[in-house]
Design an enzyme around this catalytic site. Structure first.
Site, PDB file in Angstrom:
ATOM      1  N   GLY A  50      34.071  36.162  45.994  1.00 48.22           N
ATOM      2  CA  GLY A  50      35.049  37.426  45.954  1.00 48.22           C
ATOM      3  C   GLY A  50      34.370  38.450  44.606  1.00 48.22           C
ATOM      4  CG  ASP A  51      37.142  38.979  41.712  1.00 54.75           C
ATOM      5  OD1 ASP A  51      37.082  38.220  42.017  1.00 54.75           O
ATOM      6  OD2 ASP A  51      38.172  39.427  40.945  1.00 54.75           O
ATOM      7  CD  GLN A  52      35.627  33.824  41.589  1.00 59.31           C
ATOM      8  OE1 GLN A  52      34.472  33.054  41.608  1.00 59.31           O
ATOM      9  NE2 GLN A  52      36.732  33.472  41.925  1.00 59.31           N
ATOM     10  CD  GLU A  56      44.664  33.128  31.576  1.00 55.21           C
ATOM     11  OE1 GLU A  56      43.872  32.221  31.585  1.00 55.21           O
ATOM     12  OE2 GLU A  56      45.755  33.290  32.256  1.00 55.21           O
ATOM     13  CG  ASP A  98      48.530  42.272  45.495  1.00 54.40           C
ATOM     14  OD1 ASP A  98      48.531  41.342  44.740  1.00 54.40           O
ATOM     15  OD2 ASP A  98      47.787  42.299  46.432  1.00 54.40           O
ATOM     16  CD1 TRP A 109      41.260  41.114  35.776  1.00 56.69           C
ATOM     17  CD2 TRP A 109      39.130  40.623  35.185  1.00 56.69           C
ATOM     18  NE1 TRP A 109      41.054  42.176  34.515  1.00 56.69           N
ATOM     19  CE2 TRP A 109      39.864  41.887  34.491  1.00 56.69           C
ATOM     20  CE3 TRP A 109      37.959  40.316  35.012  1.00 56.69           C
ATOM     21  CZ2 TRP A 109      39.009  42.858  33.414  1.00 56.69           C
ATOM     22  CZ3 TRP A 109      37.226  41.336  34.280  1.00 56.69           C
ATOM     23  CH2 TRP A 109      37.591  42.218  33.432  1.00 56.69           C
ATOM     24  CG  ASN A 110      44.818  36.222  36.610  1.00 58.93           C
ATOM     25  OD1 ASN A 110      45.260  37.338  36.017  1.00 58.93           O
ATOM     26  ND2 ASN A 110      45.223  35.576  37.717  1.00 58.93           N
ATOM     27  CB  SER A 111      39.624  32.809  34.046  1.00 55.46           C
ATOM     28  OG  SER A 111      40.228  31.913  34.698  1.00 55.46           O
ATOM     29  CB  VAL A 153      46.287  22.920  32.949  1.00 52.19           C
ATOM     30  CG1 VAL A 153      45.644  21.345  33.386  1.00 52.19           C
ATOM     31  CG2 VAL A 153      44.990  23.608  33.323  1.00 52.19           C
ATOM     32  CG  HIS A 195      46.467  38.593  44.367  1.00 55.54           C
ATOM     33  ND1 HIS A 195      46.182  39.946  44.513  1.00 55.54           N
ATOM     34  CD2 HIS A 195      45.319  37.971  44.940  1.00 55.54           C
ATOM     35  CE1 HIS A 195      45.081  39.903  45.237  1.00 55.54           C
ATOM     36  NE2 HIS A 195      44.389  38.696  45.097  1.00 55.54           N
TER      37      HIS A 195
END
Length: 473
Positions: free
Chosen positions: A390-392, A375, A132, A370-372, A350, A32
């Site tokens: 979760g959402d994955q 990206e 958020d 979701w960020n991954s 990293v 988040h």
């Protein structure tokens, strides 16, 4: 959430310049926080005065370090410390749930009554608030009281947003293991039951309670921001904005992929520099996911059997500040010796963006946070999806549907332990799939087109700043 009494609002001075003042309120967890920091940098670059509301204490050391680094490198972004009250007893009846991030969501919500005097005393006065999703229901009355446009920032996919928006409308019917094979969201293809986050089958679970309460709060927002782009989730965005998923939903604005701020480099960068172009598979399951020790060993075996060079970011425990397990204890003392000529295993934080843009990277084994996903889309890196929670799984369907990567549906939720032979086979296929590489490159071009001048995401973000600018007049 319980009701709270709003104090008398302090009057602010007039805005000397026509610069909208936007306050951003993230919740908890790097998943988040990261998009909020990127949005803060983006809006500041567009001429907005930006205040980042930072709840204290944070759950993880990583959150605290990233906030400190971000504010140091972005001195034009202001900080508003928000000291939250401790939770003595969770609201949920499921008192056995000790997930620190869910409890942090709850703690921030319970402390919301402390925000109005902090926000109303800011100078120049606020023009809008970005909240958020996990705080949507609690902040809505506060924003109304302060007469502020309130944008909800949904930090996952539009696909997951559709579930967030529709699920509360069926809760009164009861949701259990007896749910039909598919879950129906109006305007979209049916979702197999196995794709839904498992906690949704327990209406007393803290995740389910938070999803229901905040999903119901969506219709009270000025708009909903999503870190996605039009061509990535065109069908879902259309169903949301056409009122098919939920009548009365405010505009859903796709503003992504949000570009990163630079965090830092590490020894992994010099190692990558020495590898041939497109030869390295990057393996990471995000800031929260820790595989079992047995699954870690099988993954290591799979990387060995794949024959590919690899950079593996390993995590031993869920909460960053507690992750003090040695690499050798996780992967086996002889593993690092066997792969030292073609693999690197790290446990430090990293800068994933820097890794994914490196010419040596040819594929990404990801949990599909979701960020991954965004990206990988921005950099055009093919993905092998391995959802964990979760959402994955919903995010993995987006990856597969647009051709950015592949997903074996039996991979997910950390159920049956995957064996090294199967993992190695899938990694070899990922790294050798030329058609997928071409498609990933096309996705990259679409992502950059969306955020470029006149692009769909750039226009959506202009709507937000335009509304905020009107409030600053």
């Amino acid at each position: 959430m319980g009701s709270f009494i709003l104090p008398a609002m302090a009057s602010g001075g007039s805005c000397k310049e026509n610069h909208p003042h936007v306050a951003l309120l993230p919740s908890a967890g790097m998943g988040h926080l990261t998009p909020f920091l990127r949005l803060a940098a983006t809006m500041a670059a567009r001429g907005c005065t930006v205040t980042l509301i930072t709840p204290h204490p944070t759950v993880s050391l990583a959150e605290s370090q990233h906030i400190t680094h971000f504010l140091f490198t972005h001195p034009h972004v202001h900080r508003l410390d928000f000291h939250i009250l401790p939770i003595d007893e969770p609201i949920t009846a499921n008192s056995t749930n000790t997930d620190p991030f869910f409890l942090q969501f709850e703690a921030i919500q319970r402390s919301a009554h402390l925000l109005p005097p902090l926000l109303s005393s800011l100078s120049p006065p606020l023009s809008s608030l970005v909240t958020d999703i996990m705080l949507a229901s609690t902040i809505a009355p506060l924003a109304t009281y302060l007469c502020l446009p309130n944008y909800i920032f949904f930090t996952s996919s539009a696909k997951m947003l559709s579930l967030f928006a529709h699920f509360p409308t069926v809760v009164h019917k009861g949701v259990s293991d007896d749910l039909d094979t598919n879950f129906i969201i109006p305007g979209l293809a049916p979702l197999p039951k196995s794709w839904l986050p498992p906690p949704l089958f327990d209406l007393t679970h803290i995740f389910t309670r938070l999803l229901v309460s905040n999903g119901r709060g969506l219709i009270k927002a000025t708009g909903i921001l999503t870190n996605t782009f039009q061509s990535l989730e065109a069908e879902t965005l259309a169903a949301l904005n056409d009122g098919k998923v939920l009548s009365g939903l405010p505009p859903v604005l796709a503003i992504g992929p949000l570009e990163p701020y630079e965090y830092g480099q590490g020894p992994w960068l010099s190692w990558l520099d020495a590898q041939p172009a497109g030869s390295v598979v990057y393996v990471s399951f995000g800031s929260r996911t820790a595989l079992s020790k047995e699954q870690i060993r099988e993954l290591g075996d799979g990387l060995g059997k794949s024959g590919c060079r690899f950079l593996w970011v390993l995590k031993g425990k869920k909460v960053d500040q507690e992750d003090d397990v040695e690499i050798e204890d996780l992967v086996g003392h002889d593993f690092l010796k066997r792969v030292e000529n073609r693999g690197l295993v790290v446990k430090d934080w990293v800068d994933q963006w820097v890794i994914l843009e490196h010419v040596a990277i040819g594929g990404f084994v990801s949990h599909c946070g979701w960020n991954s996903v965004t990206e990988a889309a921005w950099q055009g890196v093919p993905v092998l999806a391995w959802p964990q929670h979760g959402d994955q799984k919903l995010n993995a369907t987006v990856v597969e549907s647009i051709g950015l990567g592949s997903w074996e549906e039996s991979w997910g939720w950390g159920g049956e332990e995957l064996k090294g032979e199967e993992i190695g086979k899938q990694i070899r296929e990922l790294m050798g799939n030329e058609e997928m590489k071409k498609k990933a490159t096309q996705v990259r071009e679409e992502a950059r087109k969306a955020t470029g001048k006149g692009g769909s995401s750039e226009r959506a973000l202009m709507e937000v700043t335009k509304t905020s600018r009107k409030m600053a007049l």
